[in-house]
Design an enzyme around this catalytic site. Sequence first.
Site, mmCIF file in Angstrom:
data_model
loop_
_atom_site.group_PDB
_atom_site.id
_atom_site.type_symbol
_atom_site.label_atom_id
_atom_site.label_comp_id
_atom_site.label_asym_id
_atom_site.label_seq_id
_atom_site.Cartn_x
_atom_site.Cartn_y
_atom_site.Cartn_z
ATOM 1 C CG ASP A 1 2.968 7.030 2.898
ATOM 2 O OD1 ASP A 1 1.847 7.022 2.361
ATOM 3 O OD2 ASP A 1 3.137 7.158 4.126
ATOM 4 C CG MET A 2 -0.940 2.812 -0.917
ATOM 5 S SD MET A 2 -0.272 2.328 -2.526
ATOM 6 C CE MET A 2 -0.204 0.575 -2.362
ATOM 7 N NE ARG A 3 -0.499 8.235 4.085
ATOM 8 C CZ ARG A 3 -0.312 8.204 5.389
ATOM 9 N NH1 ARG A 3 -1.196 8.736 6.181
ATOM 10 N NH2 ARG A 3 0.757 7.654 5.914
ATOM 11 N NE ARG B 1 9.445 -5.827 5.443
ATOM 12 C CZ ARG B 1 8.612 -6.147 6.432
ATOM 13 N NH1 ARG B 1 8.201 -7.385 6.563
ATOM 14 N NH2 ARG B 1 8.206 -5.238 7.285
ATOM 15 N N GLY C 1 -2.691 -0.220 7.829
ATOM 16 C CA GLY C 1 -2.664 1.131 7.250
ATOM 17 C C GLY C 1 -3.294 1.269 5.877
ATOM 18 C CB VAL C 2 -2.466 -0.137 2.529
ATOM 19 C CG1 VAL C 2 -3.037 -0.022 1.129
ATOM 20 C CG2 VAL C 2 -1.051 0.450 2.583
ATOM 21 C CG HIS D 1 1.539 -9.058 9.862
ATOM 22 N ND1 HIS D 1 1.729 -8.999 8.494
ATOM 23 C CD2 HIS D 1 2.290 -8.070 10.380
ATOM 24 C CE1 HIS D 1 2.553 -8.011 8.206
ATOM 25 N NE2 HIS D 1 2.923 -7.432 9.343
ATOM 26 C CD GLU E 1 -0.597 -6.133 15.004
ATOM 27 O OE1 GLU E 1 -0.539 -4.938 14.657
ATOM 28 O OE2 GLU E 1 0.230 -6.975 14.635
ATOM 29 C CG ASN F 1 5.704 -3.762 19.436
ATOM 30 O OD1 ASN F 1 6.777 -4.344 19.281
ATOM 31 N ND2 ASN F 1 4.864 -3.531 18.453
ATOM 32 N NE ARG G 1 4.384 -7.503 16.794
ATOM 33 C CZ ARG G 1 4.868 -6.846 15.755
ATOM 34 N NH1 ARG G 1 5.327 -5.633 15.894
ATOM 35 N NH2 ARG G 1 4.891 -7.400 14.579
ATOM 36 N N GLY H 1 -0.079 -3.042 5.478
ATOM 37 C CA GLY H 1 0.414 -1.764 5.986
ATOM 38 C C GLY H 1 1.763 -1.546 5.351
ATOM 39 C CD GLU I 1 -6.879 -0.495 10.127
ATOM 40 O OE1 GLU I 1 -6.880 0.634 10.647
ATOM 41 O OE2 GLU I 1 -6.290 -1.470 10.638
HETATM 42 P P1 AMP Z 1 0.888 0.407 9.049
HETATM 43 O O1 AMP Z 1 2.208 -0.256 8.817
HETATM 44 O O2 AMP Z 1 -0.233 -0.523 9.254
HETATM 45 O O3 AMP Z 1 0.944 1.509 10.071
HETATM 46 O O4 AMP Z 1 0.547 1.149 7.665
HETATM 47 C C1 AMP Z 1 1.286 2.251 7.243
HETATM 48 C C2 AMP Z 1 1.015 2.522 5.790
HETATM 49 O O5 AMP Z 1 -0.400 2.758 5.565
HETATM 50 C C3 AMP Z 1 1.678 3.807 5.296
HETATM 51 O O6 AMP Z 1 2.948 3.561 4.829
HETATM 52 C C4 AMP Z 1 0.769 4.262 4.201
HETATM 53 O O7 AMP Z 1 1.338 3.842 2.979
HETATM 54 C C5 AMP Z 1 -0.535 3.525 4.386
HETATM 55 N N1 AMP Z 1 -1.662 4.441 4.490
HETATM 56 C C6 AMP Z 1 -2.126 5.120 5.565
HETATM 57 N N2 AMP Z 1 -3.189 5.886 5.228
HETATM 58 C C7 AMP Z 1 -3.429 5.686 3.912
HETATM 59 C C8 AMP Z 1 -4.384 6.172 2.980
HETATM 60 N N3 AMP Z 1 -5.339 7.037 3.331
HETATM 61 N N4 AMP Z 1 -4.303 5.737 1.699
HETATM 62 C C9 AMP Z 1 -3.344 4.867 1.318
HETATM 63 N N5 AMP Z 1 -2.427 4.364 2.160
HETATM 64 C C10 AMP Z 1 -2.454 4.772 3.438
#
Ligand code: AMP
Length: 405
Positions: free
Chosen positions: A283-285, A241, A331-332, A180, A385, A7, A91, A210, A334
Site C-alpha cells: 500500500d502506497m500510504r 506486480r 487511488g495513488v 483500464h 468507470e 463488475n 465490465r 492505483g 487521486e
Molecule cells: P485503487 O486500486 O485505485 O483503488 O487504488 C488503491 C491504492 O491507492 C492503495 O493501494 C493505496 O496504495 C493508494 N492510496 C489511496 N490513498 C492514498 C494516499 N492518500 N496516498 C498514497 N496512496 C494512496
Amino acid sequence: MNILVINAGSSSLKYQVFDMTTESVLARGKVERIGMETAMLTHEPTGRPELREVSEILDHTSAIRRVLRILIDPKEGVLRSIEEVHAAGHRVVHGGEAFSGSVKVDDKVKEEIKRLFDLAPLHNPGALTGILAVEANLPDIPQVVVFDTAFHQTMPPVAFRYPIPNVFYRKHGVRRYGFHGTSHQYVSDRAAELIGKPLEQMKMITCHIGNGGSVTAILDGKSFDTSMGMTPLEGLMMGTRSGDIDPAIVPFAMDKEDLSLNEVNSMLNKHSGLFAVSGGMGDMREIIEAAGEGDRNAKLAFDMYEYRLRKYIGAYAAAMNGIDTLVFTAGVGENSAYLRKAVCDKLTFLGIQLDDSANEARSRDDRRISSPDSRVEVWVIPTNEELMIARDTFREASKALTPQA
Ligand code: AMP
C-alpha cells in the site's frame, strides 16, 4: 432508465444502480466470498447507512438474486419493483481484437468472451458468470458489455506489436491490448471538457495509478500507446506486480529456484512490485509513511515506482512529439500529492510547473494542479468507470429499444 452496473470477479461482484435521467447513483454495494456459507453482502443506498449481511450465497446467480431482493426491499431498497431495472452493463476485462467498443450481449458475444478466456484466465470467466447470472434473473432486459481493452484498439501496429516471431501474433493473438481503457477514456474526455478544447487537438498522457497502474498516450483523441500489454503485468511497477522486467529473468528464475511456470507467474503478479522491494508493503500510504521514518527499503520502493512512472511519461511525450496535458487518476494518482510532486518536479524540461498549494489541497473534485504559466496543464481527475459503463449501456440499450430506420 435505471441501469444496473456489474463488475463480477471469480468470487465477488460489485454493483451500482444508476438513474440515467440525472446520471445519479441510487445504490452501490458488493457481494464477497461467493461460493461460501459466509458470503457477505454490503449494500449502500445513497444518503442512507450502509448495511452488511452474512449469509450462504453459493453462486453468482444467487448473488444477483440477493442483490435484486435488497434493491426492491421496502426498507433498504431504492426501486419499487424488479421491472425498474431496465438494463445491465458489465465490465469485461478482455475484449481481444474483436471488440473496439461496447456491445449488446447476444450468443455470439458470449461465445467470443469465452474464446478470450485464454488471454484473461483470471478475469473473463467471472465476467461471463455475471452476465449469465443477470440473464437467469432478468431474462428480458438488454445487457451490454464494456471492455477494458476497447479504448486501446486504436493503437497503431508500431505500438501494439511485439518484436517476436509473427506466428505468435497470427496464431495466438500475442500483442499489446492495454487495460483500464474505460478509465483512460473517462478522464481524457473529462480533461478535454474542463479545459474546453477538443480532445482531437490535444497531446495528453493519462496516468491511472492505483493498485494496478497504467499510462496512456492519447493522440488525435485516440489511445496511441499504453503501458500494459498482452496482460496487465507489463508496464509500470505496481502494488504487487513487477511491470517491465528483462524477459530472460523468467527462464533464469525457473532454473535457479526450480520454479514452475505457474510459480513464476504468481511471483511476478502477486509477490513483486512495491510489495517485494519494500519487504512486504503493498500500500502506497504505508510505504510513504515508512520511507519518511527512514525505512530504506520503503524509500527505494517509492523511488523506483516514481522513476518508472516518470520514464513512461517521458517516453510517451517523445512518442507523440510533445505533450500539453497530464492527468493523474485512481487511488495513488487521486490521493498522493507527494507522488505527484515527486514526478512533476523532475519533468520541468517538458514545461510542467506544479502549483504546490493546488496540488496539496484536499479535494475529491476534478482540479488543475499546474500553475497558470505551466506549458503543460496537469490535472487530477477522479476516475468513474462505473459511470462510463452506465453511459455506454444506456446508449447501446437505447439503440436496442429504438427501432432502426
Ligand atoms: P485503487 O486500486 O485505485 O483503488 O487504488 C488503491 C491504492 O491507492 C492503495 O493501494 C493505496 O496504495 C493508494 N492510496 C489511496 N490513498 C492514498 C494516499 N492518500 N496516498 C498514497 N496512496 C494512496
